[in-house]
Every structure is written in C-alpha cells, then in structure tokens.
Design a protein around this motif. Structure first.
Motif, mmCIF file in Angstrom:
data_model
loop_
_atom_site.group_PDB
_atom_site.id
_atom_site.type_symbol
_atom_site.label_atom_id
_atom_site.label_comp_id
_atom_site.label_asym_id
_atom_site.label_seq_id
_atom_site.Cartn_x
_atom_site.Cartn_y
_atom_site.Cartn_z
ATOM 1 N N ALA A 96 28.880 5.676 0.888
ATOM 2 C CA ALA A 96 28.310 6.733 0.278
ATOM 3 C C ALA A 96 26.757 6.795 0.873
ATOM 4 C CB ALA A 96 28.549 7.428 -0.904
ATOM 5 N N THR A 97 26.348 7.965 0.808
ATOM 6 C CA THR A 97 24.913 8.090 1.045
ATOM 7 C C THR A 97 24.132 7.651 0.046
ATOM 8 O OG1 THR A 97 25.157 10.052 2.511
ATOM 9 C CG2 THR A 97 23.138 9.663 1.607
ATOM 10 N N GLY A 98 23.005 6.961 0.222
ATOM 11 C CA GLY A 98 22.334 6.241 -0.812
ATOM 12 C C GLY A 98 20.900 6.845 -0.750
ATOM 13 N N TYR A 99 19.843 6.265 -1.036
ATOM 14 C CA TYR A 99 18.474 6.758 -1.166
ATOM 15 C C TYR A 99 17.815 7.552 0.048
ATOM 16 C CZ TYR A 99 18.371 4.466 -5.625
ATOM 17 O OH TYR A 99 18.727 3.990 -6.834
ATOM 18 N N VAL A 100 17.375 8.382 0.036
ATOM 19 C CA VAL A 100 16.627 9.257 1.226
ATOM 20 C C VAL A 100 15.143 8.588 1.128
ATOM 21 C CG1 VAL A 100 16.259 11.277 2.300
ATOM 22 C CG2 VAL A 100 18.313 10.935 1.103
ATOM 23 N N TYR A 101 14.520 8.308 2.128
ATOM 24 C CA TYR A 101 13.067 7.963 2.463
ATOM 25 C C TYR A 101 12.494 9.255 3.666
ATOM 26 C CZ TYR A 101 14.289 3.823 -0.379
ATOM 27 O OH TYR A 101 14.661 3.333 -1.433
ATOM 28 N N THR A 102 11.407 9.548 3.275
ATOM 29 C CA THR A 102 10.613 10.570 4.181
ATOM 30 C C THR A 102 9.510 9.911 4.655
ATOM 31 O OG1 THR A 102 11.334 12.511 2.747
ATOM 32 C CG2 THR A 102 9.437 12.839 4.549
ATOM 33 N N VAL A 103 9.293 9.794 5.953
ATOM 34 C CA VAL A 103 8.384 8.912 6.723
ATOM 35 C C VAL A 103 6.959 9.929 6.332
ATOM 36 C CG1 VAL A 103 7.350 8.542 9.275
ATOM 37 C CG2 VAL A 103 9.757 8.377 8.517
ATOM 38 N N THR A 104 6.050 9.095 5.900
ATOM 39 C CA THR A 104 4.717 9.538 5.570
ATOM 40 C C THR A 104 3.486 8.756 5.819
ATOM 41 O OG1 THR A 104 4.798 8.202 3.550
ATOM 42 C CG2 THR A 104 5.843 10.652 3.433
ATOM 43 N N HIS A 118 2.335 -8.099 17.377
ATOM 44 C CA HIS A 118 1.619 -7.927 18.664
ATOM 45 C C HIS A 118 2.355 -7.688 19.827
ATOM 46 C CE1 HIS A 118 1.740 -12.316 19.041
ATOM 47 N NE2 HIS A 118 1.668 -11.995 20.316
ATOM 48 N N THR A 119 3.767 -7.991 19.626
ATOM 49 C CA THR A 119 4.510 -7.790 20.770
ATOM 50 C C THR A 119 5.007 -6.221 21.093
ATOM 51 O OG1 THR A 119 6.511 -8.340 19.436
ATOM 52 C CG2 THR A 119 5.770 -10.073 20.436
ATOM 53 N N HIS A 120 4.808 -5.376 20.016
ATOM 54 C CA HIS A 120 5.245 -4.211 20.262
ATOM 55 C C HIS A 120 6.720 -3.905 20.572
ATOM 56 C CE1 HIS A 120 0.721 -2.997 21.090
ATOM 57 N NE2 HIS A 120 0.796 -3.788 20.079
ATOM 58 N N LEU A 121 7.322 -4.709 19.594
ATOM 59 C CA LEU A 121 8.746 -4.514 19.866
ATOM 60 C C LEU A 121 9.459 -3.920 18.519
ATOM 61 C CD1 LEU A 121 9.879 -7.819 21.338
ATOM 62 C CD2 LEU A 121 9.887 -5.661 22.334
ATOM 63 N N VAL A 122 8.753 -3.975 17.437
ATOM 64 C CA VAL A 122 9.486 -3.368 16.214
ATOM 65 C C VAL A 122 8.202 -2.576 15.450
ATOM 66 C CG1 VAL A 122 10.328 -4.411 13.908
ATOM 67 C CG2 VAL A 122 10.620 -5.702 15.736
ATOM 68 N N PHE A 123 8.842 -1.448 14.935
ATOM 69 C CA PHE A 123 7.856 -0.544 13.986
ATOM 70 C C PHE A 123 8.152 -0.901 12.659
ATOM 71 C CE2 PHE A 123 9.429 2.543 17.493
ATOM 72 C CZ PHE A 123 8.362 2.926 17.935
ATOM 73 N N ARG A 124 6.921 -0.745 12.121
ATOM 74 C CA ARG A 124 6.767 -1.005 10.647
ATOM 75 C C ARG A 124 6.592 0.546 10.061
ATOM 76 N NH1 ARG A 124 6.228 -5.073 7.266
ATOM 77 N NH2 ARG A 124 5.894 -4.630 4.887
ATOM 78 N N VAL A 125 7.812 1.241 9.650
ATOM 79 C CA VAL A 125 7.571 2.875 9.531
ATOM 80 C C VAL A 125 7.258 3.034 7.823
ATOM 81 C CG1 VAL A 125 8.901 4.945 9.366
ATOM 82 C CG2 VAL A 125 9.204 3.038 11.190
ATOM 83 N N HIS A 126 6.278 3.564 7.455
ATOM 84 C CA HIS A 126 5.915 4.081 6.210
ATOM 85 C C HIS A 126 6.681 5.204 5.479
ATOM 86 C CE1 HIS A 126 2.766 1.026 7.313
ATOM 87 N NE2 HIS A 126 2.157 2.019 8.158
ATOM 88 N N THR A 127 7.238 5.041 4.356
ATOM 89 C CA THR A 127 8.138 6.013 3.885
ATOM 90 C C THR A 127 7.948 6.186 2.467
ATOM 91 O OG1 THR A 127 10.042 4.620 3.158
ATOM 92 C CG2 THR A 127 10.063 5.559 5.519
ATOM 93 N N LYS A 128 8.240 7.279 1.806
ATOM 94 C CA LYS A 128 8.264 7.616 0.228
ATOM 95 C C LYS A 128 9.644 8.001 0.122
ATOM 96 C CE LYS A 128 3.678 7.873 -1.050
ATOM 97 N NZ LYS A 128 3.257 6.503 -1.532
ATOM 98 N N GLU A 129 10.158 7.441 -1.347
ATOM 99 C CA GLU A 129 11.441 7.952 -1.869
ATOM 100 C C GLU A 129 11.645 9.382 -2.078
ATOM 101 O OE1 GLU A 129 13.256 7.161 -5.791
ATOM 102 O OE2 GLU A 129 13.614 5.306 -4.513
ATOM 103 N N THR A 130 12.368 10.278 -1.776
ATOM 104 C CA THR A 130 12.366 11.583 -1.864
ATOM 105 C C THR A 130 13.650 12.035 -2.448
ATOM 106 O OG1 THR A 130 12.947 11.943 0.550
ATOM 107 C CG2 THR A 130 10.475 12.080 -0.247
ATOM 108 N N ALA A 131 14.512 11.411 -2.334
ATOM 109 C CA ALA A 131 15.978 11.810 -2.927
ATOM 110 C C ALA A 131 16.799 10.605 -3.263
ATOM 111 C CB ALA A 131 16.612 12.610 -2.097
ATOM 112 N N VAL A 132 17.418 10.490 -4.566
ATOM 113 C CA VAL A 132 18.218 9.369 -4.865
ATOM 114 C C VAL A 132 19.580 9.660 -4.723
ATOM 115 C CG1 VAL A 132 16.685 8.746 -6.465
ATOM 116 C CG2 VAL A 132 18.245 10.273 -7.241
ATOM 117 N N PRO A 133 20.706 8.983 -4.996
ATOM 118 C CA PRO A 133 22.061 9.099 -4.784
ATOM 119 C C PRO A 133 22.592 9.979 -5.930
ATOM 120 C CG PRO A 133 21.689 6.896 -4.359
ATOM 121 C CD PRO A 133 20.531 7.632 -4.821
ATOM 122 N N ALA A 134 23.394 11.036 -5.612
ATOM 123 C CA ALA A 134 24.067 11.705 -6.828
ATOM 124 C C ALA A 134 25.143 11.057 -7.587
ATOM 125 C CB ALA A 134 24.515 13.247 -6.083
#
Length: 134
Positions: A96-104, A118-134
């Motif tokens: 099922a759908t789990g936690y939702v995170y918004t890029v911030t 420094h190889t510029h192959l992998v992003f480190r994406v910053h997020t905040k939790e914005t929704a929890v599973p129902a």
C-alpha cells in the motif's frame, strides 16, 4: 565513465538492493503532475519542533533520499529535483501507499538537492514528511 565512477555506481546499486526500495516520484510541473517509479534509498528520519509566534509548536520530520540521476527522467532527459515534487514510499508489507515526502529547501539559500558525491551520479534529495498512511 572513469573507473571510480563505475565503483560508485555499483556501490549505489548494492545499497539500493539492501536498504532501498521503489518510490513513486511525482513532478510538480506547470502542466500537471507526472509520476515515475524509481529505486531510491531513504536516509534516517530527522525530527524537529518549530515554534511560531510564541504559541504554535509544529513537529516536522525530514528525510533525504538518494536517487541516481539517470533514474530521474521525464520524457527524453534527466531532470533535477524541484521544490514541491513528492516522493511516496511503498509499504513493503501490504504494498500500500506509505509515507509521502515533499521536496523542500533545507534553508532559504539552499537547493532542494545536492550531489551525493563528486562523481555527480547520485542526487541527495531533501524532503519533509507531509502525509502518513491512512
């Protein structure tokens, strides 16, 4: 690709297979939202409490996701994570759908992502939790 970049790529795939999973990445674009399913590695959760106007306490949880740049594509090319994009985890137990995170942006002057190394192959994406599973 230089040999070191090959080693980093293999290490990322190994970490994905052990600690990662697939996530739904939704792009917040002016013409609507497009979604793709991609492998990603979540980092540990960090929590915090902010006080606004000396009266309201707001609890927030942040998490970074490691995503290979080559996996983050829409249409014909790679794109960079943008503020407002969302990442939805899948609950492995019942699919099922789990936690939702918004890029911030972690700070006003920072980008919503940075390169993992420094190889510029992998992003480190910053997020905040914005929704929890129902």
């Amino acid at each position: 690709m230089p040999r070191f970049a090959d080693i980093i790529e293999q290490a990322q795939r190994t970490v994905e297979s052990v600690h990662g999973g697939f996530v739904r990445y939704a792009f917040a674009s002016p013409v609507g939202v497009a979604e793709i399913w991609i492998p990603a590695v979540p980092t540990g959760l960090a929590g915090g409490v902010a006080v606004t106007d000396d009266a309201l306490m707001v609890e927030s949880k942040s998490r970074d996701f490691l995503i290979r740049a080559c996996d983050l594509q829409l249409g014909s090319g790679e794109i960079t994570p943008q503020k407002g994009d969302t990442i939805t985890e899948l609950d492995d137990h019942n699919l099922a759908t789990g936690y939702v995170y918004t890029v911030t942006q972690p700070a006003q002057s920072d980008a919503p992502w940075r390169w993992h190394d420094h190889t510029h192959l992998v992003f480190r994406v910053h997020t905040k939790e914005t929704a929890v599973p129902a």
